[in-house]
Design a protein around this motif. Structure first.
Motif, PDB file in Angstrom:
ATOM      1  N   UNK A  85      -3.377 -13.305 -36.432  1.00 43.88           N
ATOM      2  CA  UNK A  85      -4.069 -12.099 -36.884  1.00 43.88           C
ATOM      3  C   UNK A  85      -4.459 -11.135 -36.112  1.00 43.88           C
ATOM      4  N   UNK A  86      -3.928  -9.653 -36.233  1.00 42.47           N
ATOM      5  CA  UNK A  86      -4.534  -8.975 -34.837  1.00 42.47           C
ATOM      6  C   UNK A  86      -5.091  -7.692 -35.828  1.00 42.47           C
ATOM      7  N   UNK A  87      -5.837  -6.946 -35.317  1.00 39.89           N
ATOM      8  CA  UNK A  87      -6.402  -5.956 -35.618  1.00 39.89           C
ATOM      9  C   UNK A  87      -5.622  -4.399 -34.929  1.00 39.89           C
ATOM     10  N   UNK A  88      -5.624  -3.258 -35.637  1.00 39.38           N
ATOM     11  CA  UNK A  88      -5.311  -1.937 -34.660  1.00 39.38           C
ATOM     12  C   UNK A  88      -6.481  -1.160 -34.357  1.00 39.38           C
ATOM     13  N   UNK A  89      -7.501  -1.243 -35.026  1.00 38.72           N
ATOM     14  CA  UNK A  89      -8.808  -0.610 -34.664  1.00 38.72           C
ATOM     15  C   UNK A  89      -9.980  -1.640 -34.836  1.00 38.72           C
ATOM     16  N   UNK A  90     -10.994  -1.338 -33.854  1.00 41.71           N
ATOM     17  CA  UNK A  90     -11.007  -0.526 -32.759  1.00 41.71           C
ATOM     18  C   UNK A  90     -10.025  -0.694 -31.812  1.00 41.71           C
ATOM     19  N   UNK A  91      -9.749  -0.021 -31.062  1.00 42.37           N
ATOM     20  CA  UNK A  91      -8.548  -0.241 -29.682  1.00 42.37           C
ATOM     21  C   UNK A  91      -9.237  -1.085 -28.998  1.00 42.37           C
ATOM     22  N   UNK A  92     -10.494  -1.225 -28.759  1.00 42.20           N
ATOM     23  CA  UNK A  92     -11.051  -1.922 -27.648  1.00 42.20           C
ATOM     24  C   UNK A  92     -10.938  -3.526 -28.123  1.00 42.20           C
ATOM     25  N   UNK A  93     -11.174  -3.598 -29.452  1.00 46.33           N
ATOM     26  CA  UNK A  93     -10.968  -5.094 -30.086  1.00 46.33           C
ATOM     27  C   UNK A  93      -9.597  -5.501 -29.877  1.00 46.33           C
ATOM     28  N   UNK A  94      -8.686  -4.494 -30.462  1.00 43.75           N
ATOM     29  CA  UNK A  94      -7.153  -4.729 -30.211  1.00 43.75           C
ATOM     30  C   UNK A  94      -6.644  -5.155 -28.849  1.00 43.75           C
ATOM     31  N   UNK A  95      -7.199  -4.683 -27.917  1.00 38.68           N
ATOM     32  CA  UNK A  95      -6.887  -4.823 -26.523  1.00 38.68           C
ATOM     33  C   UNK A  95      -7.475  -6.362 -26.035  1.00 38.68           C
ATOM     34  N   UNK A  96      -8.681  -6.462 -26.527  1.00 34.50           N
ATOM     35  CA  UNK A  96      -9.290  -7.791 -26.180  1.00 34.50           C
ATOM     36  C   UNK A  96      -8.496  -9.079 -26.908  1.00 34.50           C
ATOM     37  N   UNK A  97      -8.093  -8.713 -28.161  1.00 33.60           N
ATOM     38  CA  UNK A  97      -7.382 -10.009 -28.609  1.00 33.60           C
ATOM     39  C   UNK A  97      -5.792 -10.058 -27.843  1.00 33.60           C
ATOM     40  N   UNK A  98      -5.460  -8.909 -27.480  1.00 31.95           N
ATOM     41  CA  UNK A  98      -3.970  -8.843 -26.731  1.00 31.95           C
ATOM     42  C   UNK A  98      -4.222  -9.699 -25.497  1.00 31.95           C
ATOM     43  N   UNK A  99      -5.231  -9.256 -24.642  1.00 30.42           N
ATOM     44  CA  UNK A  99      -5.403  -9.952 -23.150  1.00 30.42           C
ATOM     45  C   UNK A  99      -5.932 -11.270 -23.586  1.00 30.42           C
ATOM     46  N   UNK A 100      -6.621 -11.727 -24.661  1.00 30.97           N
ATOM     47  CA  UNK A 100      -7.301 -13.085 -24.612  1.00 30.97           C
ATOM     48  C   UNK A 100      -6.347 -13.917 -25.534  1.00 30.97           C
ATOM     49  N   UNK A 101      -5.696 -13.481 -26.537  1.00 33.68           N
ATOM     50  CA  UNK A 101      -4.759 -14.494 -27.422  1.00 33.68           C
ATOM     51  C   UNK A 101      -3.236 -14.510 -26.920  1.00 33.68           C
ATOM     52  N   UNK A 102      -2.795 -13.503 -26.447  1.00 33.39           N
ATOM     53  CA  UNK A 102      -1.431 -13.662 -26.069  1.00 33.39           C
ATOM     54  C   UNK A 102      -0.947 -14.682 -25.302  1.00 33.39           C
ATOM     55  N   UNK A 103      -1.919 -14.917 -24.167  1.00 32.36           N
ATOM     56  CA  UNK A 103      -1.630 -15.956 -23.241  1.00 32.36           C
ATOM     57  C   UNK A 103      -1.535 -17.407 -23.818  1.00 32.36           C
ATOM     58  N   UNK A 104      -2.303 -17.712 -24.814  1.00 37.08           N
ATOM     59  CA  UNK A 104      -2.203 -18.925 -25.655  1.00 37.08           C
ATOM     60  C   UNK A 104      -1.165 -19.128 -26.436  1.00 37.08           C
ATOM     61  N   UNK A 105      -0.808 -18.028 -27.034  1.00 37.73           N
ATOM     62  CA  UNK A 105       0.333 -17.972 -27.819  1.00 37.73           C
ATOM     63  C   UNK A 105       1.718 -18.208 -27.206  1.00 37.73           C
ATOM     64  N   UNK A 106       1.466 -17.433 -25.846  1.00 39.68           N
ATOM     65  CA  UNK A 106       2.842 -17.616 -24.902  1.00 39.68           C
ATOM     66  C   UNK A 106       3.059 -19.076 -24.896  1.00 39.68           C
ATOM     67  N   UNK A 107       1.788 -19.762 -24.133  1.00 42.53           N
ATOM     68  CA  UNK A 107       1.678 -21.032 -24.163  1.00 42.53           C
ATOM     69  C   UNK A 107       2.282 -21.905 -24.901  1.00 42.53           C
ATOM     70  N   UNK A 108       2.053 -21.847 -26.488  1.00 41.36           N
ATOM     71  CA  UNK A 108       2.233 -22.632 -27.278  1.00 41.36           C
ATOM     72  C   UNK A 108       3.983 -22.405 -27.534  1.00 41.36           C
ATOM     73  N   UNK A 109       4.476 -21.051 -27.472  1.00 43.96           N
ATOM     74  CA  UNK A 109       5.701 -21.182 -28.049  1.00 43.96           C
ATOM     75  C   UNK A 109       6.670 -21.748 -26.886  1.00 43.96           C
ATOM     76  N   UNK A 110       6.156 -21.503 -25.469  1.00 44.80           N
ATOM     77  CA  UNK A 110       6.850 -22.285 -24.489  1.00 44.80           C
ATOM     78  C   UNK A 110       6.790 -23.757 -24.291  1.00 44.80           C
ATOM     79  N   UNK A 111       5.483 -24.146 -24.601  1.00 44.37           N
ATOM     80  CA  UNK A 111       5.131 -25.897 -24.792  1.00 44.37           C
ATOM     81  C   UNK A 111       6.191 -26.372 -25.941  1.00 44.37           C
TER      82      UNK A 111
END
Length: 288
Positions: free
Chosen positions: A141-167
């Motif tokens: 679950x991601x947010x669009x606003x505020x932009x700073x939080x959206x960017x933080x979620x992308x930077x911190x959560x995406x690598x873990x989701x990517x790992x799970x998809x590959x794993x």
């Protein structure tokens, strides 16, 4: 705001089943799942024993408080499948000072849940309950606003989701919709198959960790030793930490919540590892 509401709706946790103390009757509390009554022990009690030890019985390893056997709330003999787990539980009891603080004894609680199975669920039901969390997984679950939080979620959560998809060779994805992402049936089947490789005791621990982190993805990353307890907890609280940095924190309250979450998450993860055969754990780690 809606994410906070969603968390409240899905804030499920493993029932707090505490042990039946020698020479003391356990109390009963409000009705639990399926109409069963859940034990509601006092938060603290004066320590009544001097020594804690373990012994091996026919069904496993037992905990002795002086010369009395520890029992579960349903009066079953408290017997665990491994010596390492028995030592860990005994350490919880031995570390209590003048007062027994039941709410700090997470391994004891998990063992009682595994032994008494108060909700009367079988292995398939435990697995389905764990996989169901994918539908409301925090990392999806991601947010669009505020932009700073959206960017933080992308930077911190995406690598873990990517790992799970590959794993696990699955597709998970994320969404900014309140309905969340559409998780493919094949992804759920893969996780069901993976979780089926764990025994009933370990599954109780996995579900406990998932309910703490509100995330199956983070929980599997933690149990597979891809991330640490500290990292998993931080990622599960990413929005809270963002708001704290922006608005400040309530003196002591936020720190207490953080420490408690770390303690519960660490205990659940340790429980899973201690309930899993060494060869099985090694096999899972070598699959990457």
């Amino acid at each position: 705001m809606w994410r906070g509401c969603r968390r409240l709706l899905w804030d499920r946790s493993v029932p707090a089943w505490f042990p039946r103390l020698p020479s003391a009757a356990a109390g009963s509390g409000p009705a639990g799942p399926c109409g069963r009554r859940a034990y509601a022990p006092p938060g603290e009690r004066k320590r009544f024993y001097q020594n804690v030890s373990i012994s091996q019985g026919e069904g496993g390893f037992e905990i002795n408080l002086d010369h009395r056997k520890l029992k579960t709330p349903q009066a079953k003999l408290f017997s665990v499948p491994s010596e390492a787990l028995a030592i860990a539980v005994a350490t919880e009891w031995d570390s209590q000072k003048d007062t027994i603080k039941f709410y700090t004894m997470h391994l004891t609680t998990l063992c009682n849940t595994a032994l008494d199975n108060p909700t009367q669920r079988n292995k398939a039901q435990l697995i389905r309950a764990a996989v169901k969390f994918l539908e409301t997984d925090t990392l999806c679950y991601r947010v669009e606003e505020p932009p700073a939080l959206a960017e933080l979620q992308k930077n911190e959560w995406d690598p873990v989701v990517d790992w799970a998809e590959k794993r696990y060779n699955v597709t998970i994805g994320s969404s900014t919709s309140i309905l969340g992402p559409s998780i493919p049936a094949s992804t759920k089947e893969t996780f069901i198959s993976h979780l089926a490789s764990y025994n009933m005791w370990a599954l109780q621990g996995i579900e406990f960790v998932i309910t703490q982190l509100k995330s199956l993805i983070l929980s599997m990353g933690l149990i597979d030793r891809h991330i640490t307890v500290e990292k998993a907890v931080l990622l599960s609280r990413l929005e809270e930490e963002y708001q704290i940095r922006r608005w400040g924190k309530v003196e002591w309250a936020h720190d207490y919540d953080l420490c408690e979450l770390r303690a519960r998450t660490a205990a659940g993860t340790l429980f899973v590892h201690l309930c899993s055969e060494s060869s099985t754990v090694k096999h899972k780690l070598l699959q990457d």
